[in-house]
Design a protein around this motif. Structure first.
Motif, PDB file in Angstrom:
ATOM      1  N   CYS A   1       4.859  -2.763  -8.302  1.00  0.00           N
ATOM      2  CA  CYS A   1       4.902  -1.334  -8.650  1.00  0.00           C
ATOM      3  C   CYS A   1       6.170  -0.985  -9.424  1.00  0.00           C
ATOM      4  N   VAL A   2       7.269  -1.531  -8.977  1.00  0.00           N
ATOM      5  CA  VAL A   2       8.568  -1.229  -9.593  1.00  0.00           C
ATOM      6  C   VAL A   2       8.653  -1.833 -10.987  1.00  0.00           C
ATOM      7  N   LEU A   3       8.151  -3.053 -11.138  1.00  0.00           N
ATOM      8  CA  LEU A   3       8.177  -3.692 -12.455  1.00  0.00           C
ATOM      9  C   LEU A   3       7.421  -2.847 -13.474  1.00  0.00           C
ATOM     10  N   SER A   4       6.229  -2.405 -13.090  1.00  0.00           N
ATOM     11  CA  SER A   4       5.439  -1.575 -14.011  1.00  0.00           C
ATOM     12  C   SER A   4       6.147  -0.256 -14.308  1.00  0.00           C
ATOM     13  N   LEU A   5       6.730   0.334 -13.280  1.00  0.00           N
ATOM     14  CA  LEU A   5       7.434   1.610 -13.464  1.00  0.00           C
ATOM     15  C   LEU A   5       8.618   1.451 -14.418  1.00  0.00           C
ATOM     16  N   SER A   6       9.294   0.314 -14.344  1.00  0.00           N
ATOM     17  CA  SER A   6      10.465   0.085 -15.203  1.00  0.00           C
ATOM     18  C   SER A   6      10.108   0.162 -16.685  1.00  0.00           C
TER      19      SER A   6
ATOM     20  N   THR B   1      10.321  13.359   4.266  1.00  0.00           N
ATOM     21  CA  THR B   1      11.055  12.128   3.964  1.00  0.00           C
ATOM     22  C   THR B   1      10.096  10.950   3.812  1.00  0.00           C
ATOM     23  N   ILE B   2       9.075  10.906   4.650  1.00  0.00           N
ATOM     24  CA  ILE B   2       8.105   9.806   4.591  1.00  0.00           C
ATOM     25  C   ILE B   2       7.252   9.896   3.323  1.00  0.00           C
ATOM     26  N   LYS B   3       6.874  11.113   2.955  1.00  0.00           N
ATOM     27  CA  LYS B   3       6.006  11.291   1.774  1.00  0.00           C
ATOM     28  C   LYS B   3       6.787  11.281   0.461  1.00  0.00           C
ATOM     29  N   ARG B   4       8.082  11.568   0.532  1.00  0.00           N
ATOM     30  CA  ARG B   4       8.910  11.598  -0.687  1.00  0.00           C
ATOM     31  C   ARG B   4      10.263  10.933  -0.407  1.00  0.00           C
ATOM     32  N   PHE B   5      10.185   9.637  -0.164  1.00  0.00           N
ATOM     33  CA  PHE B   5      11.406   8.861   0.071  1.00  0.00           C
ATOM     34  C   PHE B   5      12.073   8.676  -1.299  1.00  0.00           C
ATOM     35  N   THR B   6      13.167   9.371  -1.517  1.00  0.00           N
ATOM     36  CA  THR B   6      13.750   9.490  -2.854  1.00  0.00           C
ATOM     37  C   THR B   6      14.810   8.418  -3.122  1.00  0.00           C
ATOM     38  N   LEU B   7      14.776   7.874  -4.334  1.00  0.00           N
ATOM     39  CA  LEU B   7      15.749   6.868  -4.758  1.00  0.00           C
ATOM     40  C   LEU B   7      16.361   7.281  -6.093  1.00  0.00           C
ATOM     41  N   ARG B   8      17.631   6.937  -6.265  1.00  0.00           N
ATOM     42  CA  ARG B   8      18.340   7.286  -7.514  1.00  0.00           C
ATOM     43  C   ARG B   8      18.692   6.001  -8.269  1.00  0.00           C
TER      44      ARG B   8
ATOM     45  N   ASN C   1       0.822  -1.225   0.000  1.00  0.00           N
ATOM     46  CA  ASN C   1       0.000   0.000   0.000  1.00  0.00           C
ATOM     47  C   ASN C   1       0.851   1.267   0.000  1.00  0.00           C
ATOM     48  N   VAL C   2       1.879   1.270  -0.850  1.00  0.00           N
ATOM     49  CA  VAL C   2       2.684   2.474  -1.039  1.00  0.00           C
ATOM     50  C   VAL C   2       2.476   2.986  -2.461  1.00  0.00           C
ATOM     51  N   SER C   3       2.867   4.220  -2.674  1.00  0.00           N
ATOM     52  CA  SER C   3       2.806   4.804  -4.009  1.00  0.00           C
ATOM     53  C   SER C   3       4.241   5.009  -4.506  1.00  0.00           C
ATOM     54  N   VAL C   4       4.537   4.470  -5.684  1.00  0.00           N
ATOM     55  CA  VAL C   4       5.876   4.579  -6.265  1.00  0.00           C
ATOM     56  C   VAL C   4       5.766   5.340  -7.580  1.00  0.00           C
ATOM     57  N   SER C   5       6.509   6.429  -7.698  1.00  0.00           N
ATOM     58  CA  SER C   5       6.434   7.250  -8.912  1.00  0.00           C
ATOM     59  C   SER C   5       7.827   7.593  -9.415  1.00  0.00           C
ATOM     60  N   ALA C   6       7.886   8.019 -10.655  1.00  0.00           N
ATOM     61  CA  ALA C   6       9.161   8.433 -11.257  1.00  0.00           C
ATOM     62  C   ALA C   6       8.970   9.775 -11.939  1.00  0.00           C
ATOM     63  N   LYS C   7      10.010  10.597 -11.851  1.00  0.00           N
ATOM     64  CA  LYS C   7       9.998  11.888 -12.535  1.00  0.00           C
ATOM     65  C   LYS C   7      11.242  12.020 -13.395  1.00  0.00           C
ATOM     66  N   ARG C   8      11.072  12.749 -14.477  1.00  0.00           N
ATOM     67  CA  ARG C   8      12.188  13.066 -15.372  1.00  0.00           C
ATOM     68  C   ARG C   8      12.120  14.556 -15.672  1.00  0.00           C
ATOM     69  N   GLY C   9      13.162  15.278 -15.276  1.00  0.00           N
ATOM     70  CA  GLY C   9      13.158  16.722 -15.469  1.00  0.00           C
ATOM     71  C   GLY C   9      12.015  17.400 -14.750  1.00  0.00           C
TER      72      GLY C   9
ATOM     73  N   PHE D   1      10.350   8.199  -6.416  1.00  0.00           N
ATOM     74  CA  PHE D   1       9.839   8.644  -5.114  1.00  0.00           C
ATOM     75  C   PHE D   1       8.862   7.606  -4.565  1.00  0.00           C
ATOM     76  N   ILE D   2       9.020   7.306  -3.287  1.00  0.00           N
ATOM     77  CA  ILE D   2       8.060   6.437  -2.607  1.00  0.00           C
ATOM     78  C   ILE D   2       7.289   7.266  -1.596  1.00  0.00           C
ATOM     79  N   ASP D   3       5.982   7.260  -1.717  1.00  0.00           N
ATOM     80  CA  ASP D   3       5.127   7.830  -0.679  1.00  0.00           C
ATOM     81  C   ASP D   3       4.799   6.667   0.252  1.00  0.00           C
ATOM     82  N   LEU D   4       5.428   6.668   1.419  1.00  0.00           N
ATOM     83  CA  LEU D   4       5.274   5.558   2.353  1.00  0.00           C
ATOM     84  C   LEU D   4       3.905   5.547   3.029  1.00  0.00           C
ATOM     85  N   LYS D   5       3.211   6.678   2.979  1.00  0.00           N
ATOM     86  CA  LYS D   5       1.883   6.785   3.584  1.00  0.00           C
ATOM     87  C   LYS D   5       0.931   7.518   2.636  1.00  0.00           C
ATOM     88  N   PRO D   6       0.629   6.922   1.476  1.00  0.00           N
ATOM     89  CA  PRO D   6      -0.200   7.629   0.481  1.00  0.00           C
ATOM     90  C   PRO D   6      -1.637   7.865   0.927  1.00  0.00           C
ATOM     91  N   ALA D   7      -2.117   7.082   1.906  1.00  0.00           N
ATOM     92  CA  ALA D   7      -3.497   7.265   2.358  1.00  0.00           C
ATOM     93  C   ALA D   7      -3.662   8.503   3.244  1.00  0.00           C
TER      94      ALA D   7
END
Length: 406
Positions: free
Chosen positions: A243-248, A332-339, A213-221, A262-268
């Motif tokens: 979620c990650v497979l679909s995002l890939s 940090t909880i709402k926008r847990f960032t990954l590179r 029950n997390v939200s995983v998103s990607a941004k470019r620019g 970005f992972i929103d650890l508490k999207p609700a």
């Protein structure tokens, strides 16, 4: 009666062979493996997610690459028609969450047996352990297929050789080579539906952590590329899970240096609601250090990483945390960032993106616009979709289109 050669006894090949034979053609399936459906056996972790019980228009919204090209094929042989076809062949089905359809037995082998029985009853002839070496054309018309064992004169050839994913199942890119030799354009192939390697080193302690029950998103620019809600997993290399497979599949054609995840650890919970929740926990644990005050909010292994990223000392007493510090924690909880550094290799990906350029293929029949009597189906084409049974349905629908129109 025409002689039709089908190269590959996977999902698209078996369906194409059956419907071509049903039309009264002599059909020979040439398979380099020792049996049919070797990739079918490993789909859905051995259970085989056959399709998704969803209407065609909704189905097409889950296609990542060239959904418009697939419109005719999917409407002609939609999930519901495929399900009836398999059930009429004796395969009992069940539908699970998200519309995912599986054999009732949970055995992928039963799907292959059903399709193989259909083919054999229609008079399809199988040649196993035989490798196609060349497809021959005379005056832009199919003439022969040459293997390591024989030469077959034919009126039509249906190429169902798959992509490059899981090469142990026989998907070694043969169809791309045949297409190029015959003048077709092949869109560069890449991994789709795969895990993502990370540059981040602070996530190493999270290996094995599954988040639901997390939200995983990607941004470019600064612009969002895609976002998915559901499950994900931290691994030894980075991240994986649905979620990650679909995002890939949405970021696989961009340089990873341009992508942020970005992972929103508490999207609700919106920011205000989450802040109130944090305050309640702080009140409850006001005499504890911060590092020991978040176990009800976050998984235990995630707490040290989140606290470190918030810039607050772990030993900070909860009753001394300032509003500004709480804001950093919330962010940090709402926008847990990954590179991301790269995608996992194409050999590990569930499907292959890229392939035979669909602009050179008739969308209703899957016949080549360049060579009369030559057809391409399934993963060898430049089409791919999200997880959930969509890619196998594409194989079945395109196989039906070719077999029914050959």
């Amino acid at each position: 009666m025409k002689r039709v050669i089908v190269i590959g006894a996977g999902a698209s090949g078996l369906v194409a062979a059956y419907f071509a034979a049903k039309r009264g053609n002599e059909v020979i399936v040439i398979e380099k493996n020792e049996k049919c459906g070797k990739k079918i056996y490993i789909t859905g972790k051995g259970r085989c997610n056959i399709t998704n019980d969803i209407l065609p228009e909704d189905f097409l919204s889950n296609v990542v690459t060239n959904p418009k090209f697939l419109t005719g094929a999917v409407y002609s042989f939609p999930p519901q028609k495929l399900m009836r076809f398999l059930e009429d062949g004796g395969l009992r089905l069940k539908t699970e969450r998200g519309g995912r359809v599986f054999p009732l037995s949970d055995k992928a082998s039963d799907v292959t047996k059903c399709l193989e029985n259909y083919c054999k009853n229609a008079g399809v002839c199988f040649h196993f352990n035989e490798q196609v070496q060349e497809i021959c054309v005379l005056q832009s018309t199919m003439s022969d297929v040459i293997t390591d064992k024989a030469r077959y004169a034919c009126d039509a050839c249906i190429v169902c050789t798959g992509g490059l994913s899981y090469p142990g199942t026989g998907s070694t890119g043969d169809g791309y080579a045949f297409a190029k030799q015959l003048g077709h354009t092949v869109v560069p192939v890449t991994a789709a539906l795969c895990g993502i390697n990370l540059k981040d080193t602070d996530t190493a302690p999270l290996q094995g952590l599954s988040l639901k029950n997390v939200s995983v998103s990607a941004k470019r620019g600064g612009k969002e590329v895609g976002s998915f809600f559901g499950e994900m997993l931290f691994t030894h290399f980075g991240i994986s899970g649905p979620c990650v497979l679909s995002l890939s599949s949405l970021i696989n054609r961009f340089p990873m240096s341009e992508i942020e995840i970005f992972i929103d650890l508490k999207p609700a919970l919106d920011a205000q609601t989450l802040d109130k929740r944090i305050l309640r926990d702080f009140e409850k644990y006001k005499n504890k250090m911060l590092i020991h005050a978040l176990d009800e909010l976050l998984p235990k292994s995630l707490v040290p990483v989140v606290v470190a990223r918030s810039g607050i000392l772990p030993s900070t007493p909860v009753n001394t945390v300032t509003k500004a510090q709480r804001g950093h924690l919330l962010e940090t909880i709402k926008r847990f960032t990954l590179r991301p550094s790269s995608l996992r290799g194409i050999r590990e990906s569930i499907v292959t993106a890229g392939g035979v350029d669909v602009r050179e293929i008739h969308p209703k029949t899957m016949e080549s616009r360049l060579v009369k009597g030559l057809y391409f189906c399934g993963e060898v084409l430049d089409v791919d979709a999200f997880t959930g049974g969509y890619n196998l349905q594409i194989a079945f629908s395109t196989g039906y289109a070719a077999g029914n129109n050959v």
